[in-house]
Design an enzyme around this catalytic site. Structure first.
Site, PDB file in Angstrom:
ATOM      1  N   SER A 132       0.800  -1.227   0.000  1.00  0.00           N
ATOM      2  CA  SER A 132       0.000   0.000   0.000  1.00  0.00           C
ATOM      3  C   SER A 132       0.832   1.276   0.000  1.00  0.00           C
ATOM      4  CB  SER A 132      -0.890   0.012   1.246  1.00  0.00           C
ATOM      5  OG  SER A 132      -0.085   0.115   2.419  1.00  0.00           O
ATOM      6  N   ASP A 155       4.443  -6.686   9.519  1.00  0.00           N
ATOM      7  CA  ASP A 155       5.446  -6.363  10.542  1.00  0.00           C
ATOM      8  C   ASP A 155       5.305  -7.236  11.785  1.00  0.00           C
ATOM      9  OD1 ASP A 155       6.642  -4.468   8.989  1.00  0.00           O
ATOM     10  OD2 ASP A 155       5.727  -2.746   9.973  1.00  0.00           O
ATOM     11  N   LYS A 203      11.056  -6.688   2.790  1.00  0.00           N
ATOM     12  CA  LYS A 203      11.223  -5.902   4.005  1.00  0.00           C
ATOM     13  C   LYS A 203      12.715  -5.635   4.219  1.00  0.00           C
ATOM     14  CE  LYS A 203       6.924  -5.469   5.092  1.00  0.00           C
ATOM     15  NZ  LYS A 203       6.286  -4.130   5.167  1.00  0.00           N
ATOM     16  N   ARG A 231      12.325 -11.475   5.195  1.00  0.00           N
ATOM     17  CA  ARG A 231      11.847 -11.800   6.527  1.00  0.00           C
ATOM     18  C   ARG A 231      11.369 -13.243   6.656  1.00  0.00           C
ATOM     19  NH1 ARG A 231       8.566  -6.685   8.779  1.00  0.00           N
ATOM     20  NH2 ARG A 231      10.476  -5.538   9.135  1.00  0.00           N
ATOM     21  N   LYS A 233      15.864   2.134  13.863  1.00  0.00           N
ATOM     22  CA  LYS A 233      15.039   2.509  12.713  1.00  0.00           C
ATOM     23  C   LYS A 233      13.605   2.833  13.136  1.00  0.00           C
ATOM     24  CE  LYS A 233      14.023   0.850   8.048  1.00  0.00           C
ATOM     25  NZ  LYS A 233      12.607   1.199   7.959  1.00  0.00           N
TER      26      LYS A 233
END
Length: 659
Positions: A379, A537, A564, A568, A645
């Protein structure tokens, strides 16, 4: 886990007992505690400790009274309800119906106070309990020999882990109360002390706690304030920069990605000042071709990069060179060239042909009209289009097929609305979607954006971050408790889904009405099935949760993980495999075979410690830190600095949390 039987106590005394951290969960003997119906409601609605409601029928306590007490406990929030196998059929059916409606685990129990029958007879009792709707069958017999104990323990070889609680009473059966945990019982029973044993051979809770956990400390008693959501912060920072006037964003907390956003808007010409947790941003009053710069640096933020690409195409008066750093420069921007091409803009990577990656050059302006694009790659670029297209002269209608990370689209719409931008959204899907309004069942979104709009300055409070909270929530659910402030239970954040996942797994959670503080308490955890396509996430910390849930968990949406900060999906499987957790990826699904914490401890199957790589991924650092609470030796992570981050103070806060 250890369930402490509480009997012969009043309400005040029970609440006082539940403050003992060794009482992980408690069986409330409603036949032996003098509690009114109102007091039953107060107890079962007011405790974060998982509670089992039990009310034995006797000559002094008829079935209708027991039923009324158990149903009141269910409706107030009992985690489990225990009904004897001998209870009247209609009573049992009514209690089962209430348990199903209120999400209470239904236990059918059988007690033999004389002896122990054959293995086949005991197996038939379990099957009868299951036939009558029990989520857990509880079989308790009296042992006169170790042969009797062996017959009861054999049930764990016949049924799946977590479906049976089976042990023996009496001196011969005493050790079976601990052994049942090693075999996979979701919990065992203990007494407040030796004098208050509910049955022969029941251990005092302090003795049982030490036998299970040794010197391992209970974690998570303090109150933690969660940092700002970078999903909201970055969007608000960019919107404030585009506005005409001065905006104030309160609740801000710095992290690498947020600081990259501030640096980027300064490069656009916005002015930024900070006072405590308040950001003051004087915007540039953006319009088409108003930005004269030739380059922009987006740090390591994939979202910021994808959001700025469409914006730069519209507000720049010529091509703009976009640069980044660290893991960003190796991460492909899948689908970006096709989407920008559909709007008449171009992306040319410095590397020439092949995958589009930063550094790159973007050129515009954006074309308007009715345009169809695919959202299968996420998105973030769509959010950039929603920010840029209102600045065009003409209207635009986007037909977004295969939408992913849908909640983040609505976060963008929500933030832009606060800065005066109006966007109409209409989700589409089949009959199942229409009935449920489940984002995972949405197969298209129509977005209508009027042209000629202007950003106006605003004041906004930035929400706390559910993504950051997830690590503490999971740690508390497995190893002790967590108490978190600043979170919004009505948030649009996709990672609010962690609460739904933990509810499915059986965790104990509550929220204070006035303060909004969330409380998460350890409970017996069972396997879960979830589609995480809209919350990628969460995958790393969800995988650790699954490792401590009894049974096989399935997490859909693995395809969202490849681009990612690390690959991941591979990083998670590598981590779990090294830790000794059976896990694999089958198609788009991650399959994880889990075992409960107490069973891991007693069977010697804690996760394996040692040296691990974070793959320079902040979410993997968080997952490894949580997993390290349940390993046989310390977990040493090669790169923890990357956690800055999103959450610079995570490691410091996590260490304080686990003291």
């Amino acid at each position: 886990m250890i369930c402490t039987t509480i009997q012969n106590r009043n309400l005040e005394e029970i609440f006082e007992l539940l403050e003992n951290p060794q009482i992980e969960m408690a069986e409330i003997r409603l036949d032996k505690c003098e509690l009114s119906q109102d007091e039953i409601e107060e107890l079962f609605s007011g405790s974060d400790t998982p509670l089992v409601a039990t009310c034995r029928i006797s000559d002094d306590l008829p079935a209708n009274v027991a039923e009324a007490r158990l149903i009141r406990a269910i409706q107030a929030g009992a985690a489990y309800v225990d009904v004897e196998l001998e209870a009247p059929a209609m009573m049992s059916k009514r209690i089962r119906r209430e348990a199903n409606e209120y999400g209470t685990m239904f236990i059918r129990s059988f007690h033999d106070f004389e002896g122990t029958d054959s293995v086949q007879a005991l197996k038939a009792l379990v099957e009868k309990c299951q036939h009558l709707g029990a989520g857990v069958a509880k079989i308790v017999t009296t042992a006169h020999s170790q042969a009797d104990v062996s017959k009861v323990m054999a049930l764990y070889d016949e049924f799946e882990s977590g479906q049976v609680i089976a042990f023996c009473m009496g001196a011969e059966g005493r050790d079976s109360r601990l052994e049942c945990l090693r075999r996979g019982a979701p919990y065992t029973y203990a007494a407040m002390n030796a004098e208050e044993a509910a049955a022969p051979g029941q251990w005092p809770v302090d003795e049982m706690y030490k036998a299970v956990y040794g010197e391992k400390a209970h974690i998570g008693a303090g109150l933690l304030q969660m940092p700002a959501s970078k999903s909201f912060a970055q969007r608000a920072i960019v919107a404030a920069a585009l506005a005409d006037g001065t905006s104030v964003l309160r609740g801000y907390s710095p992290c690498g990605d947020n600081e990259s956003a501030l640096a980027a808007i300064k490069a656009l010409g916005a002015q930024v000042a900070m006072d405590g947790d308040a950001l003051t941003i004087k915007g540039i009053g953006a319009s088409s071709a108003s930005f004269k710069g030739e380059s922009l640096h987006t740090g390591e933020s994939g979202f910021l990069t994808r959001m700025m690409i469409p914006l730069l195409a519209q507000i720049a008066d010529g091509p703009v060179h976009v640069t980044g750093e660290k893991t960003l420069v190796s991460r492909p921007l899948k689908g970006a060239a096709d989407i920008m091409g559909a709007f008449g803009a171009s992306i040319i990577p410095d590397s020439g042909e092949g995958e589009v990656k930063v550094p790159l050059t973007v050129s515009g302006p954006l074309r308007n009209g009715v345009i169809e694009i695919s959202g299968k790659h996420g998105s973030q670029l769509v959010s950039g289009l929603l920010a840029a297209l209102p600045l065009c002269d003409q209207d635009t209608e986007i037909h977004l097929t295969e939408p992913k990370s849908i909640p983040y689209i609505f976060i963008t719409v929500d933030v832009l609305k606060k800065f005066g931008i109006q966007i109409d959204c209409e989700m589409e899907g089949g009959e199942e979607f229409i009935d449920s309004q489940d984002w995972n069942l949405c197969d298209a979104i129509v977005l209508r954006i009027k042209g000629g709009q202007k950003y106006t300055a605003a004041q906004m409070n930035i929400e706390a971050d559910w993504s950051s909270a997830a690590a503490f929530i999971v740690a508390g659910a497995i190893f002790g408790e967590a108490n978190l402030s600043g979170l919004d239970s009505s948030s649009l954040q996709a990672d609010l889904s962690i609460m739904d996942i933990l509810t499915q797994a059986g965790a104990s959670m509550s929220q204070e009405e006035e303060s909004g503080i969330f409380h998460i308490h350890k409970a017996p955890l069972t396997a879960f099935d979830i589609d995480a396509s809209n919350c990628p996430d969460l995958f790393p910390v969800m995988s650790v949760l699954a490792a401590f849930c009894s049974g096989v968990s399935h997490i859909d949406g693995v395809g969202r993980l490849a681009s990612k900060e690390s690959d991941r999906g591979k990083a998670i499987i590598d981590m779990l495999t090294q830790m000794g957790v059976p896990a694999r990826i089958k198609g788009d699904t991650m399959v994880i075979h889990g075992t409960g914490l107490s069973q891991r401890i007693l069977s010697g199957h804690l996760l394996k410690g040692g040296e691990y790589t974070s793959s320079h991924d902040h979410r993997m650092v968080m997952a490894l830190m949580v997993a390290g609470l349940g390993t046989d030796s310390p977990v040493v992570i090669d790169d923890t600095e990357c956690v800055a981050k999103s959450f610079p103070h995570f490691i410091e806060m996590f260490r304080q949390f686990t003291i």
